[in-house]
Scaffold this motif. Structure first.
Motif, PDB file in Angstrom:
ATOM      1  N   UNK A  24       0.829  -1.354  -0.099  1.00 23.92           N
ATOM      2  CA  UNK A  24       0.073  -0.045   0.035  1.00 23.92           C
ATOM      3  C   UNK A  24       0.893   1.309  -0.043  1.00 23.92           C
ATOM      4  N   UNK A  25       1.800   1.208   0.789  1.00 23.79           N
ATOM      5  CA  UNK A  25       2.731   2.555   0.925  1.00 23.79           C
ATOM      6  C   UNK A  25       3.675   2.693  -0.457  1.00 23.79           C
ATOM      7  N   UNK A  26       3.887   1.743  -0.986  1.00 25.53           N
ATOM      8  CA  UNK A  26       4.995   1.750  -2.401  1.00 25.53           C
ATOM      9  C   UNK A  26       4.188   1.642  -3.612  1.00 25.53           C
ATOM     10  N   UNK A  27       2.907   1.133  -3.576  1.00 27.26           N
ATOM     11  CA  UNK A  27       2.320   1.046  -4.765  1.00 27.26           C
ATOM     12  C   UNK A  27       1.760   2.139  -5.542  1.00 27.26           C
ATOM     13  N   UNK A  28       0.889   2.258  -6.476  1.00 29.30           N
ATOM     14  CA  UNK A  28       0.711   3.345  -7.293  1.00 29.30           C
ATOM     15  C   UNK A  28      -0.444   4.163  -6.538  1.00 29.30           C
ATOM     16  N   UNK A  29      -0.513   5.355  -6.419  1.00 32.37           N
ATOM     17  CA  UNK A  29      -1.454   6.120  -5.715  1.00 32.37           C
ATOM     18  C   UNK A  29      -2.697   6.000  -6.273  1.00 32.37           C
ATOM     19  N   UNK A  30      -3.166   5.680  -7.477  1.00 30.58           N
ATOM     20  CA  UNK A  30      -4.494   5.213  -8.157  1.00 30.58           C
ATOM     21  C   UNK A  30      -4.494   3.985  -8.704  1.00 30.58           C
ATOM     22  N   UNK A  32      -4.656   0.870  -7.519  1.00 32.90           N
ATOM     23  CA  UNK A  32      -4.034  -0.309  -6.664  1.00 32.90           C
ATOM     24  C   UNK A  32      -4.985  -1.334  -6.380  1.00 32.90           C
ATOM     25  N   UNK A  33      -4.412  -2.358  -6.754  1.00 34.53           N
ATOM     26  CA  UNK A  33      -5.365  -3.823  -6.537  1.00 34.53           C
ATOM     27  C   UNK A  33      -4.652  -4.724  -5.797  1.00 34.53           C
ATOM     28  N   UNK A  34      -4.901  -4.684  -4.488  1.00 32.30           N
ATOM     29  CA  UNK A  34      -4.397  -5.648  -3.673  1.00 32.30           C
ATOM     30  C   UNK A  34      -4.789  -7.237  -3.707  1.00 32.30           C
ATOM     31  N   UNK A  35      -4.081  -8.060  -3.613  1.00 30.88           N
ATOM     32  CA  UNK A  35      -4.236  -9.579  -3.584  1.00 30.88           C
ATOM     33  C   UNK A  35      -3.257 -10.532  -3.249  1.00 30.88           C
ATOM     34  N   UNK A  36      -3.550 -11.829  -3.864  1.00 35.22           N
ATOM     35  CA  UNK A  36      -2.309 -12.790  -3.831  1.00 35.22           C
ATOM     36  C   UNK A  36      -1.381 -12.420  -5.268  1.00 35.22           C
ATOM     37  N   UNK A  37      -0.251 -12.940  -5.232  1.00 35.62           N
ATOM     38  CA  UNK A  37       0.466 -12.604  -6.479  1.00 35.62           C
ATOM     39  C   UNK A  37       0.138 -13.684  -7.465  1.00 35.62           C
ATOM     40  N   UNK A  60      -9.494  -2.257   2.081  1.00 36.87           N
ATOM     41  CA  UNK A  60     -10.624  -2.018   1.081  1.00 36.87           C
ATOM     42  C   UNK A  60     -11.803  -0.841   1.936  1.00 36.87           C
ATOM     43  N   UNK A  61     -11.731  -1.182   3.271  1.00 35.29           N
ATOM     44  CA  UNK A  61     -12.632   0.011   3.717  1.00 35.29           C
ATOM     45  C   UNK A  61     -12.050   1.234   4.402  1.00 35.29           C
ATOM     46  N   UNK A  62     -10.703   1.194   4.528  1.00 37.01           N
ATOM     47  CA  UNK A  62     -10.321   2.526   5.287  1.00 37.01           C
ATOM     48  C   UNK A  62      -9.107   3.164   3.980  1.00 37.01           C
ATOM     49  N   UNK A  63      -8.829   2.406   3.011  1.00 32.99           N
ATOM     50  CA  UNK A  63      -7.883   2.866   1.926  1.00 32.99           C
ATOM     51  C   UNK A  63      -6.461   3.153   2.572  1.00 32.99           C
ATOM     52  N   UNK A  64      -5.883   4.414   2.217  1.00 31.29           N
ATOM     53  CA  UNK A  64      -4.494   4.655   2.719  1.00 31.29           C
ATOM     54  C   UNK A  64      -4.631   5.320   4.212  1.00 31.29           C
ATOM     55  N   UNK A  65      -5.683   5.687   4.500  1.00 31.22           N
ATOM     56  CA  UNK A  65      -5.819   6.560   5.838  1.00 31.22           C
ATOM     57  C   UNK A  65      -5.248   5.794   6.934  1.00 31.22           C
ATOM     58  N   UNK A  66      -5.160   4.593   6.943  1.00 31.61           N
ATOM     59  CA  UNK A  66      -4.719   4.024   8.154  1.00 31.61           C
ATOM     60  C   UNK A  66      -3.227   3.825   8.213  1.00 31.61           C
TER      61      UNK A  66
END
Length: 67
Positions: A24-30, A32-37, A60-66
């Motif tokens: 999340x910290x190093x992924x694209x700012x717009x 981003x799709x998280x999951x398994x590789x 998914x619910x908090x986004x990058x705010x956390x």
């Protein structure tokens, strides 16, 4: 995504949380799709799958705010 060859089968739940946070910290700012590789193989500890699903739901619910 979270590594299905090292982190998910051999790591701890904390390792999975750290990897998700890194992504999340190093992924694209717009866009981003998280999951398994890749696909999850049999034998992954249940606690690791729970940590993955909890982490995915959190971002998914908090986004990058956390961060």
């Amino acid at each position: 995504g979270v590594s299905v060859t090292t982190t998910l089968p051999h790591g701890t739940p904390d390792d999975i949380r750290r990897e998700l946070r890194y992504l999340v910290e190093h992924g694209p700012k717009v866009g981003l799709c998280l999951g398994c590789s890749s696909s999850v193989a049999p034998g992954v500890p249940r606690r690791n799958l729970h940590a993955l699903v909890e982490g995915l739901n959190y971002y998914r619910t908090h986004g990058r705010r956390g961060l």
